[in-house]
Scaffold this active site. Sequence first.
Site, PDB file in Angstrom:
ATOM      1  N   GLU A  62       9.645   0.994  11.424  1.00 58.50           N
ATOM      2  CA  GLU A  62       8.337   1.670  11.328  1.00 58.50           C
ATOM      3  C   GLU A  62       7.992   2.316  12.670  1.00 58.50           C
ATOM      4  OE1 GLU A  62       6.345  -1.165   7.887  1.00 58.50           O
ATOM      5  OE2 GLU A  62       5.904  -1.596   9.973  1.00 58.50           O
ATOM      6  N   THR A  97       0.841  -1.202   0.000  1.00 54.28           N
ATOM      7  CA  THR A  97       0.000   0.000   0.000  1.00 54.28           C
ATOM      8  C   THR A  97       0.874   1.249   0.000  1.00 54.28           C
ATOM      9  OG1 THR A  97      -1.504  -1.306   1.381  1.00 54.28           O
ATOM     10  CG2 THR A  97      -2.064   1.008   1.067  1.00 54.28           C
ATOM     11  N   GLY A 138       3.967  -5.247  10.583  1.00 57.13           N
ATOM     12  CA  GLY A 138       5.172  -6.057  10.516  1.00 57.13           C
ATOM     13  C   GLY A 138       5.088  -7.197   9.528  1.00 57.13           C
ATOM     14  N   LYS A 141      -8.593  -4.642   6.149  1.00 59.82           N
ATOM     15  CA  LYS A 141      -7.696  -4.514   7.314  1.00 59.82           C
ATOM     16  C   LYS A 141      -8.428  -4.035   8.584  1.00 59.82           C
ATOM     17  CE  LYS A 141      -4.065  -5.374   4.650  1.00 59.82           C
ATOM     18  NZ  LYS A 141      -2.994  -4.441   4.405  1.00 59.82           N
TER      19      LYS A 141
HETATM   20  C1  5RP Z   1       5.358  -3.834   6.881  1.00 60.58           C
HETATM   21  C2  5RP Z   1       4.030  -3.428   7.382  1.00 60.58           C
HETATM   22  C3  5RP Z   1       2.981  -3.114   6.370  1.00 60.58           C
HETATM   23  O1  5RP Z   1       2.521  -1.827   6.590  1.00 60.58           O
HETATM   24  C4  5RP Z   1       1.844  -4.095   6.504  1.00 60.58           C
HETATM   25  O2  5RP Z   1       2.389  -5.409   6.408  1.00 60.58           O
HETATM   26  C5  5RP Z   1       0.816  -3.883   5.409  1.00 60.58           C
HETATM   27  O3  5RP Z   1       1.360  -4.214   4.182  1.00 60.58           O
HETATM   28  P1  5RP Z   1       0.544  -4.128   2.830  1.00 60.58           P
HETATM   29  O4  5RP Z   1       0.270  -2.688   2.554  1.00 60.58           O
HETATM   30  O5  5RP Z   1       1.462  -4.767   1.814  1.00 60.58           O
HETATM   31  O6  5RP Z   1      -0.726  -4.923   3.008  1.00 60.58           O
HETATM   32  O7  5RP Z   1       3.776  -3.344   8.550  1.00 60.58           O
HETATM   33  O8  5RP Z   1       6.212  -4.238   7.918  1.00 60.58           O
END
Ligand code: 5RP
Length: 223
Positions: free
Chosen positions: A103, A31, A95, A121
Amino acid sequence: MTQDELKTLVGQAALSQVSPGTIVGVGTGSTVNKFIDALATMKDRIAGAVSSSQASTVRLQALGIPVLDCNEVDELAVYVDGADEIDHKGFMIKGGGAALTREKIVAAQSRRFVCIADESKLVQALGAFPLPVEIIPMARARLIRQFAALGAQASVRLKDGQPLVTDNGQHILDVRGLQITDPVNFELEVSQWPGVVTVGVFALQKAQVCLLGTAQGVRTLTF
Ligand code: 5RP
């Protein structure tokens, strides 16, 4: 709309949270990659970015956005990042991309955490997504036993058959079977376990805003 289209939608919507002339905190994940692509369209109007992973740094630099060291900048106005789960209070699990430690560092340096996520989510309670925990490898077996004592099952995340090594040279446990009813106290407690580098519950650094991609468009949740 597909999940990928929803990610593009919120990635672009997050530009509204960026003030011209500022340094932007940038998270990690698919994302956030959409956000980075959108940010490139205003690269001449920002002062640069602080990045939460090697992967995001590579993407930012490839698009001509200067990446600054955390230690070279003071407070950031905004940090934009995704989440694996976000609840109705702005508490998150993060994560999935193994970048949780950096982060959390960049989030702690930022006045506002803007979470960008597709609607899959948003959850009532955290814990269905396996909780990532970055650990010192020497503590692995004991930490797996500590999670087992909570009724949870922890396993080492693998890549190509070997433990995945994070940007910080450490390993990741993915913990299944948790019901995180009190995210603040859970984060406080597990963060103190010897050998834990970072737990992927973001309650102390929770989101202030979530731009949620839905079939009806972007919903803005504030916490
Ligand atoms: C990476 C993260 C990401 O923000 C989380 O895994 C969401 O990822 P995506 O946008 O690919 O669904 O915490 O460590």
